[in-house]
Every structure is written in structure tokens, then in C-alpha cells.
Motif scaffolding. Structure first.
Motif, short mmCIF file in Angstrom:
data_model
loop_
_atom_site.label_atom_id
_atom_site.label_comp_id
_atom_site.label_asym_id
_atom_site.label_seq_id
_atom_site.Cartn_x
_atom_site.Cartn_y
_atom_site.Cartn_z
N VAL A 186 0.84 -1.21 0.00
CA VAL A 186 0.00 0.00 0.00
C VAL A 186 0.87 1.26 0.00
O VAL A 186 0.56 2.26 -0.66
N THR A 187 1.97 1.21 0.73
CA THR A 187 2.90 2.35 0.74
C THR A 187 3.51 2.55 -0.64
O THR A 187 3.65 3.69 -1.11
N THR A 214 -3.76 8.56 -5.44
CA THR A 214 -2.80 9.05 -4.44
C THR A 214 -3.51 9.36 -3.12
O THR A 214 -3.02 9.01 -2.04
N ALA A 215 -4.68 10.00 -3.20
CA ALA A 215 -5.43 10.35 -1.99
C ALA A 215 -5.88 9.09 -1.24
O ALA A 215 -5.76 9.02 -0.01
N VAL A 216 -6.37 8.09 -1.99
CA VAL A 216 -6.79 6.84 -1.36
C VAL A 216 -5.59 6.13 -0.73
O VAL A 216 -5.65 5.67 0.42
N GLY A 217 -4.49 6.07 -1.49
CA GLY A 217 -3.29 5.44 -0.96
C GLY A 217 -2.74 6.17 0.26
O GLY A 217 -2.31 5.54 1.24
N GLY A 218 -2.77 7.51 0.22
CA GLY A 218 -2.28 8.29 1.35
C GLY A 218 -3.14 8.09 2.59
O GLY A 218 -2.62 8.00 3.71
N LEU A 219 -4.46 8.01 2.40
CA LEU A 219 -5.36 7.78 3.53
C LEU A 219 -5.10 6.42 4.17
O LEU A 219 -5.01 6.30 5.40
N LEU A 220 -4.96 5.40 3.33
CA LEU A 220 -4.68 4.06 3.86
C LEU A 220 -3.30 4.02 4.53
O LEU A 220 -3.11 3.33 5.54
N PHE A 221 -2.35 4.75 3.97
CA PHE A 221 -1.00 4.82 4.54
C PHE A 221 -1.05 5.42 5.95
O PHE A 221 -0.33 4.97 6.86
N LEU A 222 -1.92 6.42 6.15
CA LEU A 222 -2.02 7.07 7.45
C LEU A 222 -2.83 6.25 8.45
O LEU A 222 -2.53 6.23 9.65
N VAL A 223 -3.87 5.57 7.96
CA VAL A 223 -4.79 4.85 8.84
C VAL A 223 -4.28 3.47 9.23
O VAL A 223 -4.36 3.06 10.40
#
Length: 308
Positions: free
Chosen positions: A42-43, A192-201
Motif C-alpha cells: 500500500v505504501t 494518491t489520496a486513497v493510498g495516502g489515507l490508507l497509509f495514514l490509517v
């Protein structure tokens, strides 16, 4: 659009560039797998599309005056399908061999007419039905022939084929005369937004970006993302969907060759038979349709292409 003959140079040029896209797409299986050795899937997805978004934004600078709500709205919808596609892709590839993932992803060619029949009652011919039967036989053989059976990675790779089909259908249904570069930019930004959200969560293990994983990221951001989207949107209009589908069946061939030569992967006899059945399930109906097109002298895309 005027009809193109078989000798039309635009059709031949399109064939070359679309084959090149399959080569880059096949390489993405290899470089994702290599990148996952140091970066969680995911990262990796997040960094890949962040880089792709920056590159596409630079390309789109002269076009930003055309950006409007319609481009944003449609780009977000299609981008959501692209995000689901790539999320299931990275999770699938991380859990199975690139050869198995490549052939399973290619099932989207059969899923598209199935979805079009289910939702829009579009014609579903007997050759496509034959392809589905072969695909099911191939999936069963993969489950029997693999060491781990039909594992989680295989399931996610098959799910990825569904999302690829949904992405292609959403593009064909929603996008008409919009700027394809701006739409690609919105799609990349959405992923990118979806990946970034999953990266943070989601909790992710520690990672480090070394020369090998960094090179893999650059390859995946530039070639199968920015370049392939541009080539596909530019040249697919000069051929028929059937011919393009046949060209895209080369994608799993490249991934299998790369998995064998670069990653040292080896398929068992049962896995090879399963992949061959899945490959045949896609190629057979497309080949029959393509022969009909050639008999009718059709060598062009019937629908209008999106604006450059």
C-alpha cells in the motif's frame, strides 16, 4: 471519423505503441514485486501515484485553463475505480506469483461483456460464453495445480480483473470529449489520496527506500502509469476494441517471461495448464470477433475518441 483501411499507417502505428504499453504493463508486475521487498504494497502504491501525479501535473500545466467541474467530477468517479484496481493489484501481486497474477488480471476481457450484459443487456455471444467456461476451468486448474491452491493473492488478482473491467466501462460510459491528460491527472490524484489515507490509517511496518526499490518506484510511476495512460488514450482510438483487447493479452505473457527470467519463478505443470486455459479463454473469443471484423473490413474504433 472516416473509416481506416488495413493499410492505414495510423492503425499500424497504433498497434506498435499499444504493444509497447503491454510490455511496460508486464514490467509493472516485476517491479512491483521487487519494490515490495523493501516497501509495503500500500505504501508503494501511494508513492507510485504521488510521483505519477506530480509528473502528470507538470505535463498538464499548459492545459490547466481547460480544467472545470465536469473534468473533476468525472475524473473522481473513474479515479475511484482506478484506485480499487490498483489497490487490489498490489495486494494480489504481493500474495502470489507474477505469472499467476498476470493471467488472472487479464480476465477483465471476459468480465466486461458479462457486466455489459448484466446491466445494459448488451449482446453476449456464444464465443464469450465459451471463454467463460475455459476461464472457470483454468481457475479450477490453478487451484489444483498450485502448492497453496487458490490463495488470497489469487483471489485479489481475480478481483482486480473485475475492477479493471469497471474502470474500462466507466471510461467508455462517462468520458467523451474531455481532455484525457487532465482526466488522467485527476485519476492519479484520486489514487494518491486513497493510498495516502490508507497509509495514514493502516499500521505499516518500517520501510526504507533503497536504490532497487527506488528504481522500481520510478519505473512504475513513469512507464506503466504516465506513459502507458498517455499511449493508450492517444492510440487506442485508431483501432477496434477487439483488436486492442487482443494486443492487451500480451500483458500476462510479458509478466510471465519477466517472472521466469528475472525473479526465477517457476510454474508447476498444473499451474501452466491453468494459465494456458485462462489465456485461451480470453484469446479465443477475441480472435473470432477479430476475424469477423477483418472480413467486414473494419479496422478502426467506431466511437469518437476523447480530445487530446
Amino acid at each position: 471519423m472516416s473509416k481506416l483501411t488495413h493499410e492505414d499507417p495510423r492503425s499500424s502505428k497504433a498497434t506498435f505503441w499499444l504493444i509497447l504499453t503491454t510490455f511496460f504493463w508486464g514490467g509493472s508486475f516485476i517491479f512491483n514485486k521487487i519494490g515490495f521487498r523493501e516497501i509495503p504494497p500500500v505504501t508503494f502504491l501511494f508513492f507510485r501515484f504521488a510521483l505519477a501525479t506530480l509528473l502528470m501535473a507538470a505535463i498538464c500545466l499548459p492545459r490547466l485553463k481547460r480544467f472545470n467541474r465536469n473534468v473533476l467530477r468525472k475524473g473522481l468517479i473513474v479515479g475511484a475505480a482506478l484506485a480499487a484496481t490498483n489497490l487490489s493489484f498490489v495486494l494480489g501481486v504481493s500474495g502470489t506469483s507474477v505469472s499467476r497474477a498476470g493471467f488472472l488480471n487479464n480476465l477483465f476481457v471476459l468480465i466486461i461483456p458479462l457486466l455489459c450484459f448484466a446491466f445494459w443487456r448488451e449482446r453476449f455471444d456464444r464465443w464469450t460464453a465459451t471463454g467463460l467456461f475455459l476461464a472457470l476451468a483454468g481457475l479450477w486448474q490453478l487451484a489444483q495445480g498450485g502448492v497453496e491452491g487458490f490463495n488470497k493473492g489469487d483471489l485479489l488478482s481475480t478481483l482486480c480483473a473485475l475492477f479493471i473491467a469497471l474502470h474500462i466501462i466507466s471510461v467508455s460510459k462517462l468520458l467523451r470529449d474531455e481532455d484525457v491528460y487532465l482526466l488522467s491527472l485527476v485519476q492519479f490524484a484520486t489514487v494518491t489520496a486513497v493510498g495516502g489515507l490508507l497509509f495514514l490509517v493502516l499500521p505499516a511496518p518500517p520501510f526504507a527506500i533503497g536504490p532497487v526499490s527506488g528504481g522500481s518506484l520510478l519505473y512504475c510511476a513513469i512507464f506503466p502509469t504516465v506513459i502507458c495512460f498517455t499511449l493508450q488514450n492517444t492510440y487506442q482510438r485508431y483501432t477496434t476494441p477487439t483488436k486492442a483487447g487482443l494486443i492487451y493479452t500480451m500483458d500476462p505473457v510479458w509478466s510471465m517471461l519477466g517472472g521466469t527470467l528475472i525473479l526465477g519463478e517457476r510454474l508447476t505443470a498444473g499451474e501452466s495448464l491453468g494459465c494456458s486455459l485462462i489465456f485461451a479463454s480470453v484469446v479465443l473469443p477475441l480472435s473470432i470477433k477479430r476475424l469477423r471484423e477483418r472480413h467486414l473490413g473494419i479496422d478502426y474504433r467506431a466511437e469518437g475518441a476523447a480530445a487530446e
